[in-house]
Design a protein around this motif. Structure first.
Motif, PDB file in Angstrom:
ATOM      1  N   MET A   8      -6.870   2.398 -19.679  1.00  0.00           N
ATOM      2  CA  MET A   8      -5.628   2.191 -18.942  1.00  0.00           C
ATOM      3  C   MET A   8      -5.349   3.327 -17.957  1.00  0.00           C
ATOM      4  N   ASN A   9      -6.290   4.241 -17.781  1.00  0.00           N
ATOM      5  CA  ASN A   9      -6.068   5.391 -16.918  1.00  0.00           C
ATOM      6  C   ASN A   9      -6.379   5.029 -15.470  1.00  0.00           C
ATOM      7  N   HIS A  10      -5.409   5.275 -14.589  1.00  0.00           N
ATOM      8  CA  HIS A  10      -5.560   4.924 -13.178  1.00  0.00           C
ATOM      9  C   HIS A  10      -5.553   6.157 -12.274  1.00  0.00           C
ATOM     10  N   ARG A 187      -5.218  -1.947   8.330  1.00  0.00           N
ATOM     11  CA  ARG A 187      -5.543  -0.795   7.500  1.00  0.00           C
ATOM     12  C   ARG A 187      -5.342   0.520   8.244  1.00  0.00           C
ATOM     13  N   GLU A 188      -5.120   0.442   9.561  1.00  0.00           N
ATOM     14  CA  GLU A 188      -5.136   1.660  10.356  1.00  0.00           C
ATOM     15  C   GLU A 188      -3.903   1.871  11.234  1.00  0.00           C
ATOM     16  N   ILE A 189      -3.321   0.784  11.751  1.00  0.00           N
ATOM     17  CA  ILE A 189      -2.270   0.936  12.756  1.00  0.00           C
ATOM     18  C   ILE A 189      -0.871   1.126  12.166  1.00  0.00           C
ATOM     19  N   PRO A 190      -0.414   0.273  11.242  1.00  0.00           N
ATOM     20  CA  PRO A 190       0.933   0.506  10.709  1.00  0.00           C
ATOM     21  C   PRO A 190       1.022   1.896  10.074  1.00  0.00           C
ATOM     22  N   PRO A 191       2.073   2.632  10.361  1.00  0.00           N
ATOM     23  CA  PRO A 191       2.162   4.005   9.852  1.00  0.00           C
ATOM     24  C   PRO A 191       2.259   4.059   8.327  1.00  0.00           C
ATOM     25  N   LEU A 192       1.673   5.098   7.779  1.00  0.00           N
ATOM     26  CA  LEU A 192       1.751   5.322   6.336  1.00  0.00           C
ATOM     27  C   LEU A 192       3.110   5.897   5.971  1.00  0.00           C
ATOM     28  N   ASP A 193       3.607   5.510   4.813  1.00  0.00           N
ATOM     29  CA  ASP A 193       4.881   6.041   4.319  1.00  0.00           C
ATOM     30  C   ASP A 193       4.692   6.461   2.857  1.00  0.00           C
ATOM     31  N   TYR A 194       4.011   7.578   2.682  1.00  0.00           N
ATOM     32  CA  TYR A 194       3.793   8.080   1.324  1.00  0.00           C
ATOM     33  C   TYR A 194       5.116   8.450   0.656  1.00  0.00           C
ATOM     34  N   ALA A 195       6.058   8.938   1.450  1.00  0.00           N
ATOM     35  CA  ALA A 195       7.336   9.370   0.876  1.00  0.00           C
ATOM     36  C   ALA A 195       8.026   8.229   0.140  1.00  0.00           C
ATOM     37  N   LEU A 196       7.939   7.025   0.695  1.00  0.00           N
ATOM     38  CA  LEU A 196       8.578   5.880   0.045  1.00  0.00           C
ATOM     39  C   LEU A 196       7.942   5.602  -1.311  1.00  0.00           C
ATOM     40  N   VAL A 197       6.637   5.715  -1.407  1.00  0.00           N
ATOM     41  CA  VAL A 197       5.960   5.486  -2.687  1.00  0.00           C
ATOM     42  C   VAL A 197       6.399   6.535  -3.704  1.00  0.00           C
ATOM     43  N   HIS A 198       6.541   7.775  -3.270  1.00  0.00           N
ATOM     44  CA  HIS A 198       7.027   8.821  -4.171  1.00  0.00           C
ATOM     45  C   HIS A 198       8.475   8.552  -4.586  1.00  0.00           C
ATOM     46  N   LEU A 207       7.549   3.306 -14.782  1.00  0.00           N
ATOM     47  CA  LEU A 207       6.442   2.524 -14.249  1.00  0.00           C
ATOM     48  C   LEU A 207       5.282   3.424 -13.866  1.00  0.00           C
ATOM     49  N   ARG A 208       4.082   2.855 -13.868  1.00  0.00           N
ATOM     50  CA  ARG A 208       2.908   3.572 -13.396  1.00  0.00           C
ATOM     51  C   ARG A 208       2.702   3.188 -11.931  1.00  0.00           C
ATOM     52  N   ILE A 209       2.746   4.198 -11.055  1.00  0.00           N
ATOM     53  CA  ILE A 209       2.672   3.968  -9.616  1.00  0.00           C
ATOM     54  C   ILE A 209       1.413   4.633  -9.073  1.00  0.00           C
ATOM     55  N   ILE A 210       0.568   3.821  -8.415  1.00  0.00           N
ATOM     56  CA  ILE A 210      -0.690   4.296  -7.855  1.00  0.00           C
ATOM     57  C   ILE A 210      -0.617   4.135  -6.340  1.00  0.00           C
ATOM     58  N   LEU A 211      -0.960   5.183  -5.624  1.00  0.00           N
ATOM     59  CA  LEU A 211      -0.888   5.193  -4.162  1.00  0.00           C
ATOM     60  C   LEU A 211      -2.208   4.761  -3.551  1.00  0.00           C
ATOM     61  N   ASN A 212      -2.133   3.895  -2.554  1.00  0.00           N
ATOM     62  CA  ASN A 212      -3.297   3.429  -1.801  1.00  0.00           C
ATOM     63  C   ASN A 212      -2.985   3.526  -0.311  1.00  0.00           C
ATOM     64  N   GLY A 213      -4.033   3.764   0.479  1.00  0.00           N
ATOM     65  CA  GLY A 213      -3.861   3.766   1.926  1.00  0.00           C
ATOM     66  C   GLY A 213      -4.080   5.130   2.543  1.00  0.00           C
ATOM     67  N   GLY A 214      -5.165   5.265   3.291  1.00  0.00           N
ATOM     68  CA  GLY A 214      -5.397   6.491   4.049  1.00  0.00           C
ATOM     69  C   GLY A 214      -5.958   7.661   3.275  1.00  0.00           C
ATOM     70  N   LEU A 225      -1.568  13.472  -6.645  1.00  0.00           N
ATOM     71  CA  LEU A 225      -1.351  13.508  -8.090  1.00  0.00           C
ATOM     72  C   LEU A 225      -0.463  14.686  -8.491  1.00  0.00           C
ATOM     73  N   ALA A 226      -0.636  15.803  -7.800  1.00  0.00           N
ATOM     74  CA  ALA A 226       0.158  16.995  -8.116  1.00  0.00           C
ATOM     75  C   ALA A 226       1.638  16.783  -7.834  1.00  0.00           C
ATOM     76  N   GLN A 227       1.958  15.781  -7.014  1.00  0.00           N
ATOM     77  CA  GLN A 227       3.361  15.494  -6.698  1.00  0.00           C
ATOM     78  C   GLN A 227       3.974  14.464  -7.645  1.00  0.00           C
ATOM     79  N   GLY A 228       3.221  14.059  -8.679  1.00  0.00           N
ATOM     80  CA  GLY A 228       3.816  13.242  -9.724  1.00  0.00           C
ATOM     81  C   GLY A 228       3.415  11.796  -9.782  1.00  0.00           C
ATOM     82  N   LEU A 229       2.549  11.359  -8.872  1.00  0.00           N
ATOM     83  CA  LEU A 229       2.093   9.977  -8.955  1.00  0.00           C
ATOM     84  C   LEU A 229       1.136   9.801 -10.128  1.00  0.00           C
TER      85      LEU A 229
END
Length: 341
Positions: A8-10, A187-198, A207-214, A225-229
């Protein structure tokens, strides 16, 4: 760590990639990392129900922990597909709510389901009931589509689908534009929003939240991962340069005291697998596609690519001799580089 916890480790995942993450690719990736979570290409639920299941779902047990990604929108068919996937031994059944391709849209699934969170929730609930605990049911989604406002849409989507029993979300931190952009551009043009995922993780620590993209390197994964995801999913970088992404993952991401995987050892470990698949009728160029980048960035990498890809594609009935010749040439190039140093 017990088997269930490990399965179950992601913390690190290789993304499901259509036409790329087939069983041959996954077998190679498993030679480089024992712990990284691997995903199949997306398989349409209807195809699973009506098609050749062994061909669509066949895999080697060594590929585990392994997730099956399915596409669909009808809860009854999703439930049946999830049950079939669990019976085939997959540790996780992942619902695709992120693919923006025209083919997926025409089937009313993939990213367009971001507009139908209640339907996704109904499908997830049906899948969970169908697998009966034999596999985890997860969702891979976008932060929104088209003119949706992600900070309104994504939390609501997560709330509704998690209420149906889903506890694991893989979030591609980009919108999907369903008209006007190709899948590659999406996969490339829409801007990434990592802050929203955090922000989603902070609001829903249950919940278990896994970040994808870029994400293209282990260093970037470690930073997230160091930021808590709970995990990071890497896509095409794991195909183009599998050694840089996977060879040290068990040590750096999972904290194991083990030497990093060696690409020559991984290639040698592939040889019996290639022989077995060739005997079943597979073509060498299909088997070796994922191995083209195995020596990326090393002396002789270009020669390896040429010998392997051209030899496998051009020679009638190409067999292990092509692989052996390419590997011998690669070893010779490395020795030459060492002698010249």
């Amino acid at each position: 760590m017990d088997e269930m916890s490990e399965n179950m480790n992601h913390r690190l995942c290789v993304a499901p990639m259509l036409d790329w993450t087939d069983r041959h690719c996954r077998f190679l990736h498993r030679q480089l990392s024992r712990r990284t979570r691997l995903y199949t290409e997306m398989v349409v639920a209807e195809a699973m129900i009506r098609g050749d299941r062994d061909k669509l779902l066949g895999h080697d047990p060594i590929e585990r922990p392994l997730a099956l990604q399915i596409g669909g929108s009808d809860p009854i068919r999703l439930a049946e597909a999830a049950r079939i996937g669990a019976e085939f031994g997959y540790d996780e059944i992942n619902l695709n709510v992120g693919c923006p391709s025209d083919r997926v849209q025409s089937g009313t699934f993939g990213a367009c389901l971001m507009r139908s969170p209640d339907l996704v929730a109904e499908g997830v609930a049906a899948m969970i009931q169908a697998v009966g605990g034999a596999a985890a049911v997860t969702v891979k989604c976008r932060i929104g589509v088209d003119d949706q406002e992600p900070r309104e849409v994504l939390p609501d989507f997560i709330e509704r689908v998690s209420a149906a029993g889903c506890g694991i979300f893989i979030i591609h931190a980009r919108k999907a534009w369903l008209k006007g952009l190709s899948p590659k551009e999406n996969r490339e043009i829409p801007p990434l929003d990592y802050a929203l995922v955090h922000e989603v993780k902070a609001a829903r620590p249950d919940l278990r939240i896994i970040l994808n993209g870029g994400i293209a390197s282990l260093a970037e994964a470690e930073a997230q991962l160091a930021q808590g995801l709970d995990g990071v999913m890497i896509g095409r970088a794991a195909w183009r340069d599998p050694v840089s992404v996977l060879a040290s993952a068990d040590r750096r991401i999972y904290g194991e005291e083990a030497p990093d995987a060696d690409p020559f050892a991984a290639a040698e470990a592939m040889r019996p697998y290639l022989a077995a698949r060739l005997a079943e009728g597979w073509k060498l160029n299909t088997l070796c596609r994922a191995m083209i980048g195995l020596f990326h960035g090393r002396p002789g990498a270009r020669l390896w690519r040429q010998r392997l890809s051209e030899g496998a594609a051009i020679r009638p009935g190409a067999g292990l001799e092509v692989f052996d010749e390419a590997l011998a040439a690669m070893r010779a190039e490395v020795l030459r580089a060492q002698d010249a140093a």
